[in-house]
Write an enzyme that holds these catalytic residues in place. Sequence first.
Site, mmCIF file in Angstrom:
data_model
loop_
_atom_site.group_PDB
_atom_site.id
_atom_site.type_symbol
_atom_site.label_atom_id
_atom_site.label_comp_id
_atom_site.label_asym_id
_atom_site.label_seq_id
_atom_site.Cartn_x
_atom_site.Cartn_y
_atom_site.Cartn_z
ATOM 1 N N LYS A 163 0.814 -1.218 0.000
ATOM 2 C CA LYS A 163 0.000 0.000 0.000
ATOM 3 C C LYS A 163 0.851 1.273 0.000
ATOM 4 C CE LYS A 163 -0.738 0.385 5.001
ATOM 5 N NZ LYS A 163 0.034 1.613 5.179
ATOM 6 N N THR A 164 2.006 1.237 0.681
ATOM 7 C CA THR A 164 2.864 2.431 0.688
ATOM 8 C C THR A 164 3.371 2.726 -0.711
ATOM 9 O OG1 THR A 164 3.552 1.911 2.954
ATOM 10 C CG2 THR A 164 4.884 3.502 1.735
ATOM 11 N N ASP A 190 -3.813 7.490 4.588
ATOM 12 C CA ASP A 190 -3.315 6.141 4.862
ATOM 13 C C ASP A 190 -3.947 5.607 6.149
ATOM 14 O OD1 ASP A 190 -1.841 3.844 4.625
ATOM 15 O OD2 ASP A 190 0.045 4.720 5.301
ATOM 16 N N GLU A 191 -3.967 4.271 6.320
ATOM 17 C CA GLU A 191 -4.498 3.611 7.524
ATOM 18 C C GLU A 191 -5.894 4.136 7.868
ATOM 19 O OE1 GLU A 191 -2.998 1.118 8.519
ATOM 20 O OE2 GLU A 191 -0.833 1.335 8.366
ATOM 21 N N GLN A 243 -7.539 -5.016 9.577
ATOM 22 C CA GLN A 243 -6.422 -4.648 10.447
ATOM 23 C C GLN A 243 -6.769 -3.474 11.363
ATOM 24 O OE1 GLN A 243 -2.237 -5.095 8.851
ATOM 25 N NE2 GLN A 243 -3.306 -4.954 6.889
ATOM 26 N N ARG A 252 2.401 -10.954 10.227
ATOM 27 C CA ARG A 252 3.741 -10.365 10.387
ATOM 28 C C ARG A 252 4.808 -11.355 9.922
ATOM 29 N NH1 ARG A 252 2.205 -6.083 9.587
ATOM 30 N NH2 ARG A 252 0.266 -7.206 9.262
#
Length: 723
Positions: free
Chosen positions: A33-34, A216-217, A247, A604
């Site tokens: 996504k970044t 973002d987020e 998330q 993770r």
Amino acid sequence: MTLDLEKLNKEQRQAVVLDDKNALILAGAGSGKTRVLTYRIAYLCQKKQVSPLNILAVTFTNKAAREMRARIEALLGFSTHGMWIGTFHGIAHRLLRQHASELGFDRHFKVLDQDDQLQLIKKVLQQLNIDEKFYPPRFIQGFINGKKDEGIRSVDINKHEVDSEILKIYQAYEVRLKADNALDFADLLLYAYELLQHNEVVRSYYQRRFQYILVDEFQDTNTIQYKWLQCLKTGDNTIMAVGDDDQSIYGWRGAKVENIQHFVDDFADVETVRLEQNYRSTQTILDAANALIANNMGRMGKTLWSQAPIGEKIALYEAFNERDEAAYIVGRIQALHQESKANLKDIAILYRSNAQSRVIEEALLQQGLAYRIYGGLRFFERAEIKDALAYLRLIALRGDNLAFERIVNVPARGIGAKTVDTIRQYALDHDLSLWQSACEMIENKVLSSRAAKPLQSFMDLIDEMASMQEVMDLGQLTRYVIDQSGLLIMYQSTNSEKSKQKLDNLKELVNAAVEFIPPMEAVDSADELLVEFLSFAVLESGEMQADENTDCVQMMTLHTAKGLEFPYVFMTGLEDGLFPSSRSIEAEDRLSEERRLCYVGITRAMKQLTLSFSKVRHQYGDVNYQIKSRFLHEIPSAYIKEIRSHTANKKPLGFGVSPFEFIKQQKEDNPFKVGEFVNHPKFGIGVFLKAEGQGDDKCYHIDFKAGGGKKVLLAKMAKLSKL
């Protein structure tokens, strides 16, 4: 510099080159996504000739903002200095500095951090003559910040819906802030929203200025942040929300997962793009994560997949107790490091509660493995642990000036800084300890009765605690001190995740005291045992954790792990009541968030994932029988490799003992018979029911008919005798 869109997959490219319309990018874990955000901004500047001054990019951490700016500049080949990139709070702060006068503030206003805010609340309570015992400052702080995050000021509250004293405090606090030309952190967002909401000139300017807004987020936005963004939308600019409803794990601090779910309805003509290709984990890890999260209702829908190999199965270790669990994890880490040549920094140990770190830290130290607590402190360095230990230090030695100063007014008991300064000066003048000085000053009436009364109560409390050493073992004394000192109720009064973590840590300190074994030299008294335990705590805290540049194991809570990735991941304590937490089991929305937290933990891992749980766990000095986490039942067995016991690495006492060895040994080494009468110095006469465990974890079940009913005592500390 030409932007190379061929480096993107189909869905990433679709998101980057979208037409001028609002968009929701559902970005799964590890889906890049970044990269999408930075390429989108670079694409707008390079291909569509949009000025960086007309772009607003919002992130949730300063680190993420710096990383985003650096990557954009690398793609474009020139500085983006004029672009508004930052956190919600950072951008709100920039906005308010430029428009403070419109809100009646001087542009040189100061911003209070959490500690400054707490101190101001305490001053307001003193000003209003309100007792902190009944209205704890931390509770008031949480209440005020929670209301501001919802966009609610004191004038908006119906006086019939809240305690009148709390409303009075909130009102007085706002007046004090205004008088001091100060804002707290929650004010930054709320004032920014109020500025845009009520000032049409300012609002219109920024609506025209920011042609492209990227957030973002998005799943972590709260009520006021969402309203803030709604103020900026027009039919002529576009908003791209990037996030993942699976998330969303910060509901306890105000995040609203429903914001990302409502975005499609609230922002017209929204195009949704799903980023489902994962570049981090093996397919087995992703399949397990997909199966787990599918149990949550109301999801927006997304299935992670990878072109990477299927990978090995997820290891699931069933430990007898938390020490066995820690020994297994450390043994596996040693094997990875020594046999597989894995770097320690590529290994992470994740846990639900900070309190779980203590036993694992001890196991790592015993085996000489470097580690670092990511985003936190080692167990014995935590403030609440130091507070409790200070009480024990003063019990052991009244002349401990540092301990006296630390806890004389913790929790608050009306002993002010002025009184402490007076005692300190008296001690210097007369070459006395602070304790001796306080005694003399009270006896000689040097202090006013108002100052002397709470001080005398504190000293009486210490003396009373000290007197319990003869009738309590070390674990019982530690528990008694935490209860009677007020430390426990201080954190119970605030129903926040941070306070719960501190409570868990205090309870884990009791476990540490229960399990403590003094050096081989004889300890003849309770006083000596306490001193040895305090020395142990100092030595443990003195073992400095590795610095950031050292190759070391990474330890952290699951919340802290979000956004990170590691080749090897160990997730510990998967037991109902611990993970999912006891507070979440009965509430569907909380349970869903706990499941999302588990999903975050699983995703993770890049190469290997190990899950573990314990059949027995010590909590607050008691032995509890645990139930395997429901989340483990939601992962199909096809992805799991079960490991039920392990017999390697048995040297450290209390570590690595299998349930089968435990059953055998407890039959062979049991000084009491079932049904036999025994005597305990505190609980009196009881009936011996059974023995369980071995070594450090051996415990006795006894029914004290007249002394408190059925109890479970650790054998090594039980002080039982036969009748």
